[in-house]
Design a protein around this motif. Sequence first.
Motif, PDB file in Angstrom:
ATOM      1  N   VAL A 120     -15.642 -36.791  41.476  1.00  0.00           N
ATOM      2  CA  VAL A 120     -16.846 -37.154  40.926  1.00  0.00           C
ATOM      3  C   VAL A 120     -16.972 -36.820  39.437  1.00  0.00           C
ATOM      4  N   THR A 122     -17.955 -36.004  35.795  1.00  0.00           N
ATOM      5  CA  THR A 122     -19.012 -35.046  35.526  1.00  0.00           C
ATOM      6  C   THR A 122     -20.256 -35.858  34.441  1.00  0.00           C
ATOM      7  N   LEU A 125     -22.505 -37.624  36.817  1.00  0.00           N
ATOM      8  CA  LEU A 125     -23.470 -36.752  37.317  1.00  0.00           C
ATOM      9  C   LEU A 125     -24.524 -36.302  36.491  1.00  0.00           C
ATOM     10  N   LEU A 233     -22.147 -42.459  41.578  1.00  0.00           N
ATOM     11  CA  LEU A 233     -21.705 -41.317  42.537  1.00  0.00           C
ATOM     12  C   LEU A 233     -20.859 -41.629  43.592  1.00  0.00           C
ATOM     13  N   LEU A 252     -23.593 -34.010  47.336  1.00  0.00           N
ATOM     14  CA  LEU A 252     -24.099 -34.774  45.901  1.00  0.00           C
ATOM     15  C   LEU A 252     -25.791 -34.799  45.552  1.00  0.00           C
ATOM     16  N   THR A 255     -26.900 -31.362  44.770  1.00  0.00           N
ATOM     17  CA  THR A 255     -26.409 -31.226  43.503  1.00  0.00           C
ATOM     18  C   THR A 255     -27.297 -31.748  42.317  1.00  0.00           C
ATOM     19  N   VAL A 256     -27.562 -33.026  42.521  1.00  0.00           N
ATOM     20  CA  VAL A 256     -28.488 -33.872  41.695  1.00  0.00           C
ATOM     21  C   VAL A 256     -29.770 -32.929  41.602  1.00  0.00           C
TER      22      VAL A 256
END
Length: 285
Positions: A120, A122, A125, A233, A252, A255-256
């Motif tokens: 992924v 950076t 993200l 993503l 993910l 993480t978001v």
Amino acid sequence: MAEAGMAESIRRGMADCSPAERKVARVLLSAYPSAGFETVARLAERASVSGPTVLRFVQRLGYKGFPDFQEALRRDLDERSASPLRIHQSQGPRDGDSGTLRDRAAAISQRTLQQTFAEVSTHDLDRCVELISTASGSVLVAGGRYSGLLGRVLAQHLEQLRPRVRVLPEAPSARAALVEDLGRRDVLVLFDFRRYEEHTQRLAKAARARHASVVLFTDIWLSPIASDADVVLTSETAAPSPFDALTPILALVETVVAGCFDRLGDAAVERMSRADRAANDLGLY
């Protein structure tokens, strides 16, 4: 672990390309996969580059020549449209099949998660977190048959951190009204995975036509929405069963959410406090 799909490989490879080669990549992605089946001359014409530039680009991707590239593209299309039954029928004996279900599932899931986070971007993200956190309008979320479940998880977390977060409703009139109201201040977050769904692709195009930002969660074969998205993503799909893994997508999403919480800071904490007080007043929990 599956290799990245052709579209995702093209997208990742753009950073190492010359400006002329990036023109070829953009044409391929904007009309994927049909542009890849055109002749070298036609593709060069569409990209406003020379034929040798097209050949250098496919060689940079690791193909001996254009026929080799097109054969890989045909295989990629087979993977993009694979159903769970077809995945099961095409799988040979897997490493660890002699072990317990627990050990086999743990090994596959760990590899899938590690590969997802290793690949992924950076930048993507961080950009996703920035768009969602700072949108002064609405954040709308939509997905498909299974991925819509993950979209609802994202929305239910985000609505605790910031105002004007909604899952796009199924009712046609309500959905049409919200899409029509989209504008530059809004963000549309879409989930679209292989056997990509046309109605989700139409949402992306409608959002772009109204100048809203588009965030896409997709797999390594890359949804067609990628060409309309501001942020993409991607996640790996390997799972213990023939069904594509949801765990890396959920990771993910989490993480978001963590990034948005950090980005919003005190504003998120205050909103959560107000929501708790309202819930208490209403006797909800």
